[in-house]
Design an enzyme around this catalytic site. Structure first.
Site, PDB file in Angstrom:
ATOM      1  N   GLU A  53      -9.664  -7.208 -62.848  1.00 59.46           N
ATOM      2  CA  GLU A  53     -10.746  -6.652 -62.043  1.00 59.46           C
ATOM      3  C   GLU A  53     -12.121  -7.010 -62.606  1.00 59.46           C
ATOM      4  O   GLU A  53     -13.072  -7.261 -61.858  1.00 59.46           O
ATOM      5  CB  GLU A  53     -10.607  -5.131 -61.929  1.00 59.46           C
ATOM      6  CG  GLU A  53      -9.464  -4.670 -61.051  1.00 59.46           C
ATOM      7  CD  GLU A  53      -8.109  -4.761 -61.733  1.00 59.46           C
ATOM      8  OE1 GLU A  53      -8.057  -4.787 -62.981  1.00 59.46           O
ATOM      9  OE2 GLU A  53      -7.093  -4.831 -61.008  1.00 59.46           O
ATOM     10  N   PHE A  81     -11.912   1.809 -61.632  1.00 56.92           N
ATOM     11  CA  PHE A  81     -12.377   2.476 -62.848  1.00 56.92           C
ATOM     12  C   PHE A  81     -12.535   1.478 -63.996  1.00 56.92           C
ATOM     13  O   PHE A  81     -13.271   1.725 -64.944  1.00 56.92           O
ATOM     14  CB  PHE A  81     -11.396   3.585 -63.250  1.00 56.92           C
ATOM     15  CG  PHE A  81     -11.319   4.699 -62.248  1.00 56.92           C
ATOM     16  CD1 PHE A  81     -12.253   5.722 -62.268  1.00 56.92           C
ATOM     17  CD2 PHE A  81     -10.326   4.729 -61.283  1.00 56.92           C
ATOM     18  CE1 PHE A  81     -12.186   6.757 -61.343  1.00 56.92           C
ATOM     19  CE2 PHE A  81     -10.262   5.753 -60.349  1.00 56.92           C
ATOM     20  CZ  PHE A  81     -11.204   6.772 -60.379  1.00 56.92           C
ATOM     21  N   HIS A 121      -1.877   4.561 -57.211  1.00 64.10           N
ATOM     22  CA  HIS A 121      -2.208   3.962 -55.924  1.00 64.10           C
ATOM     23  C   HIS A 121      -2.581   5.027 -54.894  1.00 64.10           C
ATOM     24  O   HIS A 121      -2.373   4.846 -53.700  1.00 64.10           O
ATOM     25  CB  HIS A 121      -1.034   3.129 -55.391  1.00 64.10           C
ATOM     26  CG  HIS A 121      -0.643   1.995 -56.282  1.00 64.10           C
ATOM     27  ND1 HIS A 121       0.227   2.148 -57.326  1.00 64.10           N
ATOM     28  CD2 HIS A 121      -1.031   0.695 -56.294  1.00 64.10           C
ATOM     29  CE1 HIS A 121       0.379   0.985 -57.949  1.00 64.10           C
ATOM     30  NE2 HIS A 121      -0.383   0.092 -57.343  1.00 64.10           N
TER      31      HIS A 121
END
Length: 352
Positions: A53, A81, A121
């Site tokens: 990410e 996050f 999720h």
């Protein structure tokens, strides 16, 4: 009558064809999968990244700095996050430069519960995102708004986070996107990749038109006098259904406001409704401590204290670290239809 995933895909195609989108990328975003929820199938500019990410957001910022117009995806918002510090840096850019450097960066990510996704999720991210100055944050509740908000995000010179409710990505709209065929099966034949062999497959895109939903504009999806309910994303259709049932069974009607934009948000629409009804319920599925709904409640109290007939209230997700995969855990962790119906009835019937 596209579903939300198809609407996002068509918006991205319109973006790369007409709005200068240079790259659409993320984990499994490119061929052959075209996204976990198929929202990027068949796009000319789509490509795959490593499962990283930080690399995705850093690459997107670099492309935007260099004059490109990227749209990237974090596969599930639970993993946003990992990049909070990079979000903060991206949000600083235009402000720190006095508007001298744009940051036309769009990040889209599935958000919220409703698919039994368990601990990693099922998070909601909007309250965290609302604490990122410099970002615009939107969350559609239907396919047409998903198309329109995505186009608005692509056009914007600021970084925009598009939160897509996981539970609604297969929900079909009753309205058509400009240029979309009226037959849902025909649309599927045109733009949905085959399940098995995708070698050589190419989408047949409809001649899509512009439909932009301005960021910061809410929609009044039901009108009434017994109270105001404010929501967005997955709980919005639930709020509309609960309002419809109370109108049918008890003659109590409600203003139901689809906020659509978390920031900037449409305070004018909220304020006018509060002045009319004097009763307010805010519904979302994020955890209840330091929830974005609490900010809205505080502002309602600050600016409309003497206009309220009864105390304003919120209905939010439980403050738990995650949502268990067992369906009982999920339905007891975030608001459901019965919870909303009860909360609206209590709101409408409390003595002033």
């Amino acid at each position: 009558m596209a579903n939300m995933a198809q609407a996002v895909r068509m918006a991205l195609h319109y973006g790369e064809t007409h709005l200068g989108v240079t790259d659409v990328f993320g984990e499994d975003v490119g061929p052959p999968l075209g996204g976990v929820f198929t929202a990027t199938q068949g796009l000319r500019t789509a490509w795959n990244t490593p499962l990283d990410e930080r690399g995705i957001i850093g690459t997107a910022m670099g492309i935007a700095y260099a004059g490109g117009r990227p749209v990237c995806e974090i596969q599930f918002c639970d993993y946003a996050f990992n990049v909070l510090d990079m979000f903060k840096i991206a949000g600083n850019q235009r402000w720190a430069s006095g508007g001298g450097y744009d940051m036309p960066l769009v990040v889209m990510t599935p958000n919220g519960a409703g698919i039994r996704g368990s601990l990693y999720h099922s998070h909601s991210f909007e309250s965290w995102a609302s604490r990122l100055p410099g970002w615009k944050v939107v969350m559609p509740s239907n396919a047409l708004d998903a198309y329109g908000l995505m186009l608005a995000a692509i056009k914007d010179p600021n970084p925009v986070l598009v939160l897509l409710p996981k539970a609604l990505l297969r929900a079909r709209d009753t309205r058509l996107i400009p240029g979309e065929p009226a037959d849902a099966d025909e649309l599927s034949r045109m733009i949905d990749a085959p399940v098995n062999d995708r070698a050589g497959w190419e989408p047949q895109w409809p001649d899509l038109g512009d439909h932009t939903v301005p960021i910061g504009s809410a929609a009044l999806v039901r009108e009434g006098t017994a109270g105001t309910v404010i929501s967005y994303g997955r709980p919005l259709p639930v709020c509309a259904q609960a309002a419809d049932e109370l109108a049918r069974d008890h003659g109590r009607t409600f203003d139901v406001i689809d906020l659509r934009s978390i920031f900037p948000y449409d305070w004018d629409t909220i304020s006018k409704s509060v002045l009319k009804t004097g009763r307010v319920l805010i519904v979302n599925e994020d955890t209840e401590v330091t929830n974005f709904g609490e900010h809205l409640l505080r502002r309602v109290v600050d600016e409309h204290f003497y206009d309220l007939a009864v105390r304003p209230r919120t209905l939010m997700g439980k403050h738990v670290p995650g949502i268990g995969m067992n369906q009982n855990y999920e339905v007891n962790s975030v608001p459901q239809l019965g919870d909303v119906r009860t909360a609206l009835w209590d709101l409408a019937t409390e003595a002033a």
